[in-house]
Design a protein around this motif. Structure first.
Motif, short mmCIF file in Angstrom:
data_model
loop_
_atom_site.label_atom_id
_atom_site.label_comp_id
_atom_site.label_asym_id
_atom_site.label_seq_id
_atom_site.Cartn_x
_atom_site.Cartn_y
_atom_site.Cartn_z
N ARG A 969 0.83 -1.21 0.00
CA ARG A 969 0.00 0.00 0.00
C ARG A 969 0.87 1.26 0.00
NH1 ARG A 969 -3.50 -3.08 3.39
NH2 ARG A 969 -2.39 -2.33 5.24
N GLN A 970 1.92 1.23 0.79
CA GLN A 970 2.82 2.38 0.83
C GLN A 970 3.45 2.61 -0.53
OE1 GLN A 970 5.88 2.01 3.75
NE2 GLN A 970 6.69 4.07 3.42
N ALA A 971 3.84 1.52 -1.21
CA ALA A 971 4.45 1.65 -2.53
C ALA A 971 3.44 2.17 -3.54
CB ALA A 971 4.99 0.29 -2.98
N GLU A 973 0.84 4.08 -2.90
CA GLU A 973 0.61 5.51 -2.65
C GLU A 973 1.74 6.36 -3.19
OE1 GLU A 973 0.14 5.78 1.52
OE2 GLU A 973 -1.89 4.89 1.55
N ARG A 974 2.92 5.86 -3.03
CA ARG A 974 4.06 6.63 -3.53
C ARG A 974 4.04 6.68 -5.05
NH1 ARG A 974 9.57 4.88 -0.73
NH2 ARG A 974 10.21 6.66 -2.04
N LEU A 975 3.65 5.54 -5.66
CA LEU A 975 3.56 5.55 -7.13
C LEU A 975 2.43 6.46 -7.61
CD1 LEU A 975 4.13 1.72 -7.88
CD2 LEU A 975 5.67 3.60 -8.42
N SER A 976 1.33 6.46 -6.88
CA SER A 976 0.20 7.32 -7.28
C SER A 976 0.52 8.79 -7.03
CB SER A 976 -1.06 6.92 -6.50
OG SER A 976 -1.39 5.58 -6.78
N GLY A 977 1.28 9.10 -5.94
CA GLY A 977 1.58 10.50 -5.64
C GLY A 977 2.63 11.05 -6.57
#
Length: 977
Positions: A969-971, A973-977
């Motif tokens: 999930r963290q990855a 979010e970082r990819l989406s941000g």
């Protein structure tokens, strides 16, 4: 008175007495004259007998005796075993021939029968020449035999050197053929591996380009119709990343090959044509940003729609170009892999053909060399020179085969030692000094010796005939002399009777007192003795031998003649008895039974051993003159022949036929007695036979067969207590039975039945024994099928290892052990169903542990009792793995897993603490085929540019799963941000 006184005197008694005496004297004188004449004739006849006939008879009889000695000595001369013995017998024979020549010369001087004497002289010379030929032929045969024995001894040595030269070369050829095949096969596998790696890389690159172009097209399609301008930058970034990945994978395709340059260029143009629609300067993203920011006119929106449609067409064109390229790459991968496999197979096949050809050549040379040795050995012992021809032809054929095979040997093999060894063996069959020539010369000289021996026998018979003629002539002269003497005596008797008739009274007194007792009677007795002696009666008495007158001399001469004849007769009888006794002693001295039957199948002579072996129940009944059929029929009818019981006539007919037409030696059974009967025909049609007692030999054969069978049974029983590999290595001599050990890297296997004690308590001992034996039997079959060495059974536990006494390599040994364990587990599941059907409520389950490591293997124990087993830390670790394994599972150590992971599916099971090892031991569980397939499907694996994801949910604990979800999930979010 006066007239009476003057009367004449008359013839008185005195005158008559004087007259009678005168007449008697006259008659005496006349009788003496007649007697003198008769005595003179008798003396002449006796003189002829004593001076001519008797010496001639004595000489002739001596010559006959000596000729018999020469004839008897000739076979001994031919039977000489050594040159020294031949020379000694030859010297003795020369002395006998010299004595014979002297006797012949005496007979020739006596001029008894000149023609017979002349024949004797010729025969004597021929006997000398024949015996010289016999001696020369026998000596030559002895020399040939000595040379043949030397050649046979040297032949055996050369054949051994020949075999010692070829054996290592044959072993090397087999080893090289196997090693070359394995090396080429390994190279072929590596080539296929490289080819597959390249082909998979091409396919992976093409598929990555396809997926990234789909992603890029999708991003551009979304960007063309996005309403929120804030969403365009993430879409453009993802588009840029996809474009970079596509271009990088296009660059990866160039060095991998397999795609034509034109196709790769067209693909790059198609890719760039599609990616151009996403150009940041004027592409869909820039146009959509302009339209979204300023509201956009209808025309701009229409143009953007046209761009999106054109982009989709470019994307479809690119996909149409990519699809056949992916198919071609897949097809090329399959075809090229098949081609490499075929080429590798052809290379391996070629190497095997070359190795097989070389091995065939070497084996052919060895086989033909052994054949040459056998032919030469047979040639050295053939009894008939006609048999040498076929042997020579076979030798020539074998020699040609060897030469052809030697020519086919490659120079790299350095065939000079082989050629030298083969030539050394073949030299014994070549040239004038070969074994064939030597044996042919020996047989030729033996034939010459036999011919000379036969000539000597014939000449001895001829000499006997001539000597008999001389004896008859001498006897005829003696009889003629006796007849003349009788006639002279008769004439004198007539004359004396005439004178006696005139003076009967006076002569009667004279005859009665002197003539009759002193002359006539002795003379008649002497004459009768002469007649009886002339008739062959040597037992007649010779009277008057003590007289000192002519009658005494005649009686003495006649006595000398009789004594000489008696002595010669006794000498001949004694010689015959001695000869017969020597012959009988010689026959009796033979350790085998001996019998000789004439051409009418009548027994001529036999020794005691013959009767003991063949007819012990007929003691005293088997005598010369009996026929062979009479003897064997009597023995069969009395039950002395085991094979004739119940079939006497049939057996007698078979035995007589075999006796009259002898073949190979046959065996005669009588109770526990075994007799080897060897019969052959003689030249005169008789049959000579030897009977050898081979009972002891047969008993030893039976004892040996019994001991061999017992040893085989014992060996078969011992094999059940040893592993087949250990048993074979011990009984073939590769491994000595002594306390010794060595360090080797082995794969060790332990297994037992989980909860066996509780199961044993629930089952009856008989059922438990049957189930346990069935379990151990099934597991042992599988282990032996995979080449395992079964160490021991400890109750329900089995200890097995791979890598000793034979090994296929550490990796192959480990793979074999894992495959064995998997098959055991599968078979155990089948047995569980069988046991459940048989009424066992809770069938048994096994647990197994496997470890690969260095162990000490060998014989442990004492000199009297030892065990072939393994010890060491690697063994202990395998035992701990088996204890830690769940029921029905297989646990392996990391060392074993590292060797088999490419072929056997395993999963990490966890770590266990082992006594004696400081750090915890990582263990792996061996998966079933179904588990491995399911795990492969559940395993998460993805790879893209700047991204690599790999996860196995089955191996994760709940905590690890939660941590993985948070990380993803963290990855995201970082990819989406």
């Amino acid at each position: 008175m006066a007239g009476t006184a003057s009367a004449p005197v008359r013839f008185g008694i005195k005158a008559r007495l004087f007259l009678a005496v005168g007449l008697l004297v006259l008659l005496t004188l006349l009788a003496s004259l007649v007697a003198w004449i008769v005595f003179r004739d008798i003396e002449a006849a006796v003189g002829r007998v004593t001076a001519q006939s008797l010496p001639a008879m004595v000489t002739a009889l001596s010559l006959e005796e000596m000729s018999s000695e020469v004839a008897a000595a000739a076979p001994a001369l031919a039977a000489s075993a050594t040159a020294a013995e031949l020379a000694r017998r030859e010297a003795r024979m020369d002395r006998r021939l010299a004595d014979m020549a002297g006797l012949v010369e005496q007979l020739r001087s006596a001029e008894l029968v000149p023609e017979a004497t002349a024949h004797l002289t010729g025969h004597q010379a021929q006997v000398g020449a024949t015996l010289e030929d016999l001696t020369a032929s026998t000596g030559a045969a002895l020399r040939d035999g000595d040379r043949r024995e030397v050649l046979v001894a040297r032949l055996a040595d050369r054949h051994q050197k020949f075999a010692e030269t070829l054996e290592p070369l044959i072993d090397d050829a087999v080893f090289d053929m196997v090693i070359s095949g394995e090396r080429e096969a390994s190279q072929g596998r590596r080539a296929i591996s490289r080819l597959v790696e390249g082909g998979v890389g091409r396919i992976d690159a093409l598929l990555t380009i396809e997926s990234q172009t789909n992603l890029a097209a999708g991003l551009m399609g979304q960007a063309a119709f996005v309403e929120d301008p804030a969403r365009l930058p993430p879409l453009e970034e993802r588009f840029t990343a996809a474009a970079d990945t596509i271009r990088r994978r296009l660059q990866d395709l160039a060095p991998r090959g397999g795609i034509a340059g034109g196709e790769l260029g067209a693909l790059q143009e198609a890719v760039e044509a599609m990616l151009a629609y996403g150009d940041p300067a004027g592409g869909i993203f820039a146009q959509r940003a302009a339209v979204a920011g300023g509201g956009g006119t209808g025309e701009e929106v229409a143009v953007l729609g046209q761009e999106a449609a054109a982009m989709r067409q470019a994307h479809e064109a690119l996909l149409l170009q990519l699809a056949p390229m992916v198919d071609d790459a897949s097809f090329n991968l399959v075809t090229e892999t098949a081609e490499v496999s075929r080429t590798s197979g052809e290379i391996v096949t070629g190497l095997i053909d070359i190795g097989t050809s070389l091995l065939h050549t070497l084996l052919t040379i060895r086989a033909e060399g052994n054949l040459v040795w056998g032919l030469l050995s047979d040639a050295a012992n053939v009894p008939d020179p006609s048999m040498l021809g076929p042997l020579t032809e076979r030798f020539t054929a074998a020699e040609a085969t060897i030469a052809r095979m030697l020519a086919e040997l490659p120079p790299t093999l350095h065939p000079e030692p082989i050629k030298a060894a083969a030539s050394g063996l073949l030299d014994f069959g070549r040239g004038e000094d070969s074994l064939f020539t030597t044996r042919r010369d020996e047989l030729h000289h033996q034939a010459q010796a036999a011919a000379a021996l036969e000539d000597s026998r014939r000449l001895a018979d001829a000499i006997g005939t001539e000597v008999a003629a001389l004896v008859r002539a001498a006897r005829a002269q003696s009889e003629a002399a006796a007849s003349g003497t009788s006639a002279a005596i008769s004439a004198g008797q007539l004359a004396m009777l005439l004178f006696t008739a005139i003076s009967l009274v006076a002569a009667a007194i004279l005859l009665g007192l002197y003539v009759v007792p002193q002359i006539l009677h002795p003379l008649e007795r002497i004459t009768a003795s002469m007649s009886a002696l002339a008739g062959g009666d040597t037992a007649v008495d010779i009277p008057g031998r003590d007289r000192r007158d002519e009658l005494g001399r005649m009686a003495q001469a006649l006595g000398v003649f009789r004594d000489t004849a008696i002595e010669m007769q006794q000498s001949n009888l004694r010689e015959i008895r001695e000869t017969r006794s020597r012959l009988q002693d010689a026959i009796e001295s033979i350790s085998e039974g001996f019998s000789l039957y004439d051409s009418d199948d009548r027994l001529v002579v036999a020794n005691t051993k013959y009767q003991q072996l063949m007819h012990p129940g007929l003691a005293g009944e088997v005598v010369p003159g009996m026929t062979f059929e009479q003897i064997i029929r009597r023995s069969a009818e009395r039950g002395y022949v085991q094979d004739a019981k119940g079939r006497v006539d049939e057996w007698v007919a078979e035995r007589v036929a075999k006796h009259r037409n002898p073949g190979p030696a046959h065996i005669h059974r009588r109770g526990e007695l075994w007799v080897l009967v060897s019969e052959r025909k003689t030249e005169d049609g008789g049959t000579v036979a030897l009977y050898s007692d081979i009972t002891e030999l047969k008993q030893r054969e039976q004892e040996l067969a019994s001991k061999t069978q017992a040893l085989e049974q014992l060996s078969s029983q011992l094999a059940k207590y040893l592993s087949p590999q250990v048993y074979e290595s011990i009984f073939t001599g590769r491994q000595e039975v002594k306390i010794a050990s060595q360090r080797k890297k082995l794969t060790v296997f332990f297994s037992d039945i989980a909860g066996f004690t509780e199961t044993a308590d629930r089952m009856e001992s008989e059922d438990l024994t049957q189930v346990l034996n069935q379990y151990l039997t099934e597991m042992s079959k599988i282990a032996l099928a995979h080449g395992a060495t079964i160490d021991k059974y400890v109750g329900d536990a089995i200890v097995i290892f791979f890598g000793d006494p034979t090994s296929k390599g550490v990796r192959e040994d480990a793979l074999a052990c894992l495959r064995m364990a998997v098959e055991m587990r599968q078979r155990m599941r089948q047995l569980q169903k069988i046991w459940r059907d048989a009424g066992i409520e809770k069938p048994m389950q096994t647990r197994m542990g496997i470890n690969t490591g260095y162990c000490t293997v060998g014989n442990f124990g004492s000199e009297d009792r030892m065990d072939y087993t393994i010890i060491g830390g690697g063994v202990n670790l395998a035992a701990r793995l088996e204890t830690a394994a769940p029921p029905g599972e297989i646990l392996v150590s990391y060392e074993t897993h590292a060797l088999v992971k490419d072929e056997i599916a395993c999963e990490e099971h966890g770590k266990i603490t082992v006594k004696g090892i400081a750090e915890p031991v990582t263990t792996y569980r061996v998966l079933d085929a179904e588990e491995a397939a399911a795990q492969a499907q559940r395993r998460i694996r993805a790879e893209a540019a700047h991204l690599k994801l790999e996860a196995d949910p089955d191996l994760m604990s709940p905590t690890e799963r939660a941590e993985a979800q948070a990380m993803l999930r963290q990855a995201l979010e970082r990819l989406s941000g």
